[in-house]
Motif scaffolding. Sequence first.
Motif, PDB file in Angstrom:
ATOM      1  N   TRP A 145       0.661  -1.213  -0.060  1.00  0.00           N
ATOM      2  CA  TRP A 145      -0.159   0.132  -0.056  1.00  0.00           C
ATOM      3  C   TRP A 145       0.796   1.083   0.043  1.00  0.00           C
ATOM      4  O   TRP A 145       1.625   1.400   0.999  1.00  0.00           O
ATOM      5  CB  TRP A 145      -0.766   0.100   1.254  1.00  0.00           C
ATOM      6  N   PRO A 146       0.801   2.153  -0.973  1.00  0.00           N
ATOM      7  CA  PRO A 146       1.564   3.448  -1.103  1.00  0.00           C
ATOM      8  C   PRO A 146       1.270   4.074   0.148  1.00  0.00           C
ATOM      9  O   PRO A 146       0.247   4.345   0.563  1.00  0.00           O
ATOM     10  CB  PRO A 146       1.032   3.967  -2.177  1.00  0.00           C
ATOM     11  N   LEU A 147       2.217   4.779   0.635  1.00  0.00           N
ATOM     12  CA  LEU A 147       2.148   5.768   1.836  1.00  0.00           C
ATOM     13  C   LEU A 147       3.212   7.005   1.651  1.00  0.00           C
ATOM     14  O   LEU A 147       4.308   6.951   0.876  1.00  0.00           O
ATOM     15  CB  LEU A 147       2.407   5.027   3.140  1.00  0.00           C
ATOM     16  N   GLY A 148       3.147   7.716   2.518  1.00  0.00           N
ATOM     17  CA  GLY A 148       3.769   8.726   2.782  1.00  0.00           C
ATOM     18  C   GLY A 148       4.311   9.348   4.185  1.00  0.00           C
ATOM     19  O   GLY A 148       3.452   9.015   5.072  1.00  0.00           O
ATOM     20  N   LEU A 149       5.201   9.982   4.440  1.00  0.00           N
ATOM     21  CA  LEU A 149       5.834  10.543   5.570  1.00  0.00           C
ATOM     22  C   LEU A 149       5.932  11.904   5.561  1.00  0.00           C
ATOM     23  O   LEU A 149       6.272  12.567   4.457  1.00  0.00           O
ATOM     24  CB  LEU A 149       7.192   9.780   5.900  1.00  0.00           C
ATOM     25  N   SER A 185      -3.662   6.868  -2.372  1.00  0.00           N
ATOM     26  CA  SER A 185      -3.493   6.415  -3.646  1.00  0.00           C
ATOM     27  C   SER A 185      -2.532   7.374  -4.357  1.00  0.00           C
ATOM     28  O   SER A 185      -2.034   8.282  -3.625  1.00  0.00           O
ATOM     29  CB  SER A 185      -4.774   6.728  -4.718  1.00  0.00           C
ATOM     30  N   SER A 186      -1.632   6.554  -5.257  1.00  0.00           N
ATOM     31  CA  SER A 186      -0.536   7.278  -5.682  1.00  0.00           C
ATOM     32  C   SER A 186      -0.810   8.652  -6.349  1.00  0.00           C
ATOM     33  O   SER A 186       0.359   9.375  -5.977  1.00  0.00           O
ATOM     34  CB  SER A 186       0.025   6.317  -7.003  1.00  0.00           C
ATOM     35  N   GLU A 187      -1.859   8.707  -6.851  1.00  0.00           N
ATOM     36  CA  GLU A 187      -2.064  10.088  -7.257  1.00  0.00           C
ATOM     37  C   GLU A 187      -2.147  11.335  -6.217  1.00  0.00           C
ATOM     38  O   GLU A 187      -1.928  12.319  -6.501  1.00  0.00           O
ATOM     39  CB  GLU A 187      -3.481  10.128  -8.315  1.00  0.00           C
ATOM     40  N   THR A 188      -2.832  10.685  -5.192  1.00  0.00           N
ATOM     41  CA  THR A 188      -3.056  11.631  -3.981  1.00  0.00           C
ATOM     42  C   THR A 188      -1.530  11.964  -3.451  1.00  0.00           C
ATOM     43  O   THR A 188      -1.489  12.986  -2.680  1.00  0.00           O
ATOM     44  CB  THR A 188      -4.043  11.165  -3.028  1.00  0.00           C
ATOM     45  N   LEU A 189      -0.935  10.960  -3.176  1.00  0.00           N
ATOM     46  CA  LEU A 189       0.465  11.069  -2.678  1.00  0.00           C
ATOM     47  C   LEU A 189       1.134  12.150  -3.413  1.00  0.00           C
ATOM     48  O   LEU A 189       1.877  13.039  -2.993  1.00  0.00           O
ATOM     49  CB  LEU A 189       1.202   9.687  -2.586  1.00  0.00           C
ATOM     50  N   LEU A 218       7.737  10.145   0.042  1.00  0.00           N
ATOM     51  CA  LEU A 218       6.851   9.160  -0.546  1.00  0.00           C
ATOM     52  C   LEU A 218       7.542   7.751  -0.440  1.00  0.00           C
ATOM     53  O   LEU A 218       8.631   7.623  -0.896  1.00  0.00           O
ATOM     54  CB  LEU A 218       6.342   9.478  -1.935  1.00  0.00           C
ATOM     55  N   THR A 219       6.928   6.587   0.003  1.00  0.00           N
ATOM     56  CA  THR A 219       7.638   5.441   0.199  1.00  0.00           C
ATOM     57  C   THR A 219       6.537   4.406   0.041  1.00  0.00           C
ATOM     58  O   THR A 219       5.330   4.302  -0.236  1.00  0.00           O
ATOM     59  CB  THR A 219       8.435   5.328   1.576  1.00  0.00           C
ATOM     60  N   VAL A 220       7.034   3.174   0.524  1.00  0.00           N
ATOM     61  CA  VAL A 220       6.168   1.941   0.365  1.00  0.00           C
ATOM     62  C   VAL A 220       6.933   1.160   1.758  1.00  0.00           C
ATOM     63  O   VAL A 220       7.809   1.114   2.052  1.00  0.00           O
ATOM     64  CB  VAL A 220       6.490   1.134  -1.033  1.00  0.00           C
ATOM     65  N   PRO A 221       5.849   0.032   1.919  1.00  0.00           N
ATOM     66  CA  PRO A 221       6.329  -0.798   3.116  1.00  0.00           C
ATOM     67  C   PRO A 221       7.771  -1.544   2.589  1.00  0.00           C
ATOM     68  O   PRO A 221       7.891  -2.093   1.574  1.00  0.00           O
ATOM     69  CB  PRO A 221       5.365  -1.982   3.063  1.00  0.00           C
ATOM     70  N   ASN A 222       8.480  -1.815   3.672  1.00  0.00           N
ATOM     71  CA  ASN A 222       9.535  -2.731   3.567  1.00  0.00           C
ATOM     72  C   ASN A 222       9.380  -3.826   4.262  1.00  0.00           C
ATOM     73  O   ASN A 222       9.339  -4.155   5.242  1.00  0.00           O
ATOM     74  CB  ASN A 222      10.876  -2.134   4.222  1.00  0.00           C
ATOM     75  N   ASN A 223       9.645  -5.204   3.498  1.00  0.00           N
ATOM     76  CA  ASN A 223       9.340  -6.466   4.107  1.00  0.00           C
ATOM     77  C   ASN A 223      10.465  -7.252   4.125  1.00  0.00           C
ATOM     78  O   ASN A 223      10.352  -8.534   4.371  1.00  0.00           O
ATOM     79  CB  ASN A 223       8.129  -7.053   3.241  1.00  0.00           C
ATOM     80  N   SER A 224      11.696  -6.658   4.439  1.00  0.00           N
ATOM     81  CA  SER A 224      12.663  -7.426   4.349  1.00  0.00           C
ATOM     82  C   SER A 224      13.908  -6.964   5.156  1.00  0.00           C
ATOM     83  O   SER A 224      14.976  -7.832   5.486  1.00  0.00           O
ATOM     84  CB  SER A 224      13.675  -7.449   2.783  1.00  0.00           C
ATOM     85  N   GLY A 225      13.814  -5.931   5.783  1.00  0.00           N
ATOM     86  CA  GLY A 225      15.002  -5.544   7.014  1.00  0.00           C
ATOM     87  C   GLY A 225      16.163  -5.153   6.075  1.00  0.00           C
ATOM     88  O   GLY A 225      16.136  -4.902   4.991  1.00  0.00           O
ATOM     89  N   ARG A 226      17.027  -4.771   7.137  1.00  0.00           N
ATOM     90  CA  ARG A 226      18.317  -4.256   6.806  1.00  0.00           C
ATOM     91  C   ARG A 226      19.172  -5.191   5.759  1.00  0.00           C
ATOM     92  O   ARG A 226      19.040  -6.371   5.588  1.00  0.00           O
ATOM     93  CB  ARG A 226      19.057  -3.990   7.702  1.00  0.00           C
TER      94      ARG A 226
END
Length: 332
Positions: free
Chosen positions: A190-194, A299-303, A319-327
């Motif tokens: 899910w796209p997200l922002g900080l 949504s990507s457009e709103t971000l 603007l970023t996305v989740p990280n599911n792998s760690g360092r």
Amino acid sequence: MKAGTSVLTVKIEINPRVHIGLISMHAGAPRKNGGLGFAVEGPTASIKTTSAPDLGVFDRRPKPMREREIERLRDQLEQIKQQLDLPSAATFEIAGGFLTHCGMGSGTAIKLACIEGLLEINHRTTGRKELIRLSGRGGTSGVGISTYFDGGFAFDLGVVGGKSDHFVPSSIGAADTLPLQLHRQSLPDWPLGLCLPRKCEPKTQEEEIEFFRRATPLPSVKSYEAAYVAVFQVLASLMEQDYRSFCQAISAIQESEWKRLERAEYAPHVDHTDKALRELGVDCVGMSSLGPLLYFFASSETLERVRAHSEQLDADIFLTVPNNSGRRMTSI
């Protein structure tokens, strides 16, 4: 270092984590703290560890740690070197856009990366539990230590010892045992922002400690409410990968007593920025940890629309996305 000894360099790339909230913050409970949160891809930082005769820490980021914090980290690494009788010292160079003291979890990630790098250049292998013990982290919430290694979403039930009414932030919250992890999973893409409001001054470690001192313990019913939202809304929506319910859950956790107290530390700026983000069309807004970092899903457009309005928001937007792998570790 002896003449002829090869110089070894290890580079570890670390990611921010969003801390959704703490849960059990009342006195007399069987367990205290506990928390939930997730890792995101950026902004990242790299910690380059190079074997050297003497130990040194150099923060090359545009916004580095304070000098006393660098000295404290250097002293802790020196103690670990002596404790483990490691033959080689090292220099540690920190670079990148990963920010400190704003709710991204840099303290835990940087310290773990430095320790891992120091052990790696000395060809010393150890397990996660020992690395965490050496770091002194994880006593308040296990989210930072879990996402450092594995990324994704993590939910823990804190540590035994709730009968004590002494609560402290993660920077000094070392525990004899690790927080009990209830659940871990990959976060949906899910796209997200900080969003970092520029008018909010980040807390120092001393200010964080003072906040915990005056804000705790909470009434027990407030912890019960936070636990209900955390399990029946946040966790359930993620397990079912229900985006709409997840956004509703993030909004609900902002109304919990502990998060309300954290957000109040930055009044009125955080609430004004939250409102402005919602007016731009984001689906939910939360504050990470003790802030002032806000995170938002859309949504990507709103971000992109939010990023284009960064000056009007008077905030730095990532603007970023989740990280599911760690360092990520590489040898140079």
